[in-house]
Enzyme design. Structure first.
Site, PDB file in Angstrom:
ATOM      1  N   SER A   1      -9.828   2.312   2.455  1.00 33.74           N
ATOM      2  CA  SER A   1      -8.982   3.169   1.834  1.00 33.74           C
ATOM      3  C   SER A   1      -7.930   2.117   0.723  1.00 33.74           C
ATOM      4  O   SER A   1      -7.334   2.554  -0.138  1.00 33.74           O
ATOM      5  CB  SER A   1      -8.151   4.070   2.435  1.00 33.74           C
TER       6      SER A   1
ATOM      7  N   LYS B   1       0.818  -1.173   0.079  1.00 38.39           N
ATOM      8  CA  LYS B   1       0.000   0.057   0.024  1.00 38.39           C
ATOM      9  C   LYS B   1       0.859   1.240  -0.047  1.00 38.39           C
ATOM     10  O   LYS B   1       1.983   1.392   0.608  1.00 38.39           O
ATOM     11  CB  LYS B   1      -0.821  -0.044   1.356  1.00 38.39           C
TER      12      LYS B   1
ATOM     13  N   SER C   1     -10.517   0.085   6.842  1.00 39.02           N
ATOM     14  CA  SER C   1      -9.805   0.159   5.334  1.00 39.02           C
ATOM     15  C   SER C   1      -9.096  -1.049   5.154  1.00 39.02           C
ATOM     16  O   SER C   1      -8.871  -1.286   3.976  1.00 39.02           O
ATOM     17  CB  SER C   1      -8.819   1.142   5.564  1.00 39.02           C
TER      18      SER C   1
HETATM   19  N1  GLN Z   1     -13.481   4.762   5.678  1.00 42.88           N
HETATM   20  C1  GLN Z   1     -12.680   5.289   6.990  1.00 42.88           C
HETATM   21  C2  GLN Z   1     -12.406   6.892   6.774  1.00 42.88           C
HETATM   22  O1  GLN Z   1     -12.520   7.373   5.938  1.00 42.88           O
HETATM   23  C3  GLN Z   1     -11.793   4.335   7.213  1.00 42.88           C
HETATM   24  C4  GLN Z   1     -10.479   4.572   6.700  1.00 42.88           C
HETATM   25  C5  GLN Z   1      -9.235   3.942   7.222  1.00 42.88           C
HETATM   26  O2  GLN Z   1      -9.633   2.811   7.989  1.00 42.88           O
HETATM   27  N2  GLN Z   1      -8.177   4.394   6.760  1.00 42.88           N
HETATM   28  O3  GLN Z   1     -11.855   7.277   7.531  1.00 42.88           O
END
Ligand code: GLN
Length: 491
Positions: free
Chosen positions: A158, A78, A182
């Site tokens: 994400s 990532k 995410s």
């Molecule tokens: N969807 C969540 C956010 O936008 C979680 C994102 C994540 O876990 N990095 O904060």
């Protein structure tokens, strides 16, 4: 399809050790697969030359009967992990061209274990999002499409690039990070296993920070066994991260005994949220039956503060993000947009460098931390966070793991939730509570919806209960027998 691309990480490892295949052959197959699936936009940076060199080094080790737990296995990293000498953008314009002079601990652990880097996977900007549509480097497409319909769907976020790459077979596995869901949510959308370990299990050092009290790295893989192998290579104490916990890393693969007789599985009624599609409810019920059939005891538990988890998360996470992102000022990293004086340079750099969602979070975070609102929002959220953690602590008196759906829906269309941040935030309704409590949570592909799209079930365990979670997940995986394949994948 190339036989090589259909191998799980565990199979490939065994074949490499038995000298039935070479790391170079495997890596070449994946480099070809990346090219075939380029349209998904799963990678921001591809590193084929590096991959070839790493594979060659692995082959030399394997020839001598040496090598680590991930020797010769080509993975996606990532783009939130800093990788030495390889651009690391966090999906943001502000970090375009930033090439770290150091390696994150987790990526270093993986290279030390012999893994081969295929490239840096696409992601929502600074890991903020649930659809991988906020990346400066373009949206990622889910390799799955609805049956009889070619419209592009989101891979979740994400860690959407990692999910798309692993599902489309352009990486054998990939790293993800999870702040509020995410790893688990994109895993559910792409028919994969995604495991967020306990906060402190993997070092955060060298991972671009989003919300430091929540961020955790974890594996995204095709099977539970692969998840166990890869987590073992990623995890461990790191003196460079003061929140990393000094506990030995167990042999996670050994935890997959297939035996959950007598295990107590908790079902929280609070996760039966309003408007939840029937399919999700049905899948959850099936999951309960599968656990019972395997000899587990199913118990009802209460997590009464669940309904406050999402609002709490969307105060705590932006607050920490606004402070973490203050460092991007045009002076130290990446983008710099000049202005007539220093202040204007800051404004120009941050105004042009950050996308709309990141700016929204910085503003919310700055607001909830400002004098006058701090007590009303931030401090209150911290107190509620403690209550949420207490709910789980009480639950562990009654059960060993908790079973819930991972997401309230299957993957949605690329344009469906674009304009509505709140609808997007609701995606995290089932994943955020475990994040706030710092607990391990895994998503296991458990079925498909009416359109043939993957759906996941989540298992949450107590702190450092990774082995129990993996054991339960292995049983769920076998019982569910998920076998769907994406329409768009390398062959
Ligand atoms: N969807 C969540 C956010 O936008 C979680 C994102 C994540 O876990 N990095 O904060």
């Amino acid at each position: 399809m190339s036989e090589l691309l259909s191998l799980t990480l565990a199979d490939a490892r065994d074949k490499l050790a038995a000298k039935e295949i070479t790391a170079t052959e495997l890596t070449e197959a994946y480099i070809g697969a990346m090219a075939q699936t380029e349209g998904l936009n799963a990678f921001i940076t591809e590193t084929p030359d590096k991959a070839r060199a790493m594979a060659k080094a692995s082959d030399e080790k394997l020839a001598k009967g040496e090598g680590g737990a991930m020797e010769g296995l080509p993975i996606g990293m990532k783009d939130l992990f800093c990788t030495e000498g390889v651009q690391s953008t966090a999906g943001s314009h502000i970090l375009e061209g930033f090439t770290p002079t150091y390696e994150s601990t987790v990526s270093q652990n993986l290279w030390d274990a012999g893994a081969v880097m295929l490239g840096k996977t696409n992601m929502d900007e600074f890991a903020m999002g649930s659809a991988n549509i906020t990346s400066y480097y373009g949206s990622v497409q889910n390799p799955y499409t609805k049956q009889g319909d070619n419209d592009a769907l989101v891979p979740g976020g994400s860690s959407g690039g990692s999910a798309a790459a692993v599902a489309a077979r352009s990486a054998i596995a990939a790293t993800g990070t999870d702040t509020g869901g995410s790893i688990r949510q994109p895993a559910a959308f792409a028919g994969l296993v995604g495991f967020k370990p306990t906060y402190g299990r993997c070092s955060r050092w060298g991972i671009v920070a989003f919300a430091s009290s929540l961020d955790q790295a974890g594996p995204m893989t095709r099977t539970v066994r692969d998840s166990a192998i890869m987590l073992g290579a990623m995890a461990g104490f790191d003196p460079k991260d003061s929140t990393s916990v000094n506990l030995p890393v167990p042999d996670y693969e050994a935890a997959l005994t297939g035996d959950i007789r007598g295990m107590k599985v908790g079902i929280p009624s609070e996760y039966r949220v309003d408007g939840m599609p029937e399919e999700i409810e049905a899948l959850w019920k099936q999951g309960v039956e599968m656990m019972k059939d395997a000899g587990a005891e199913v118990v009802d538990i209460a997590l009464p503060h669940t309904k406050y988890a999402l609002p709490t998360y969307y105060i705590v996470a932006p607050a920490e993000a606004s402070s973490n992102l203050a460092r991007y000022d045009g002076v130290r990293y990446g983008l710099r947009v000049e202005g007539k004086d220093l202040n204007e340079m800051y404004e120009n750099t941050r105004g042009q460098g950050f996308g709309a969602e990141v700016q929204r979070r910085v503003m919310i975070g700055t607001y909830v931390l400002s004098a006058g609102y701090y007590d009303a929002y931030y401090l209150k959220a911290q107190k509620v966070r403690t209550r949420i953690a207490d709910d789980f602590r009480n639950a562990w008196n009654q059960c060993d793991v908790i079973l819930t759906p991972t997401t309230p829906s299957a993957a949605f269309g690329m344009n469906d939730k674009l304009d509505d941040p709140i609808a997007m935030y609701l995606n995290d309704v089932f994943t955020v509570p475990a994040s706030l409590a710092g607990l391990p949570g895994i998503s296991v592909p458990a079925g498909v919806d009416k359109d043939g799209l993957p759906l996941g079930l989540q298992l949450i365990g107590p702190a450092f209960g990774e082995e129990t979670v993996l054991r339960a997940a292995g049983v769920l995986e076998s019982a569910a027998g998920f076998s769907a394949e994406p329409a768009l994948m390398a062959k």
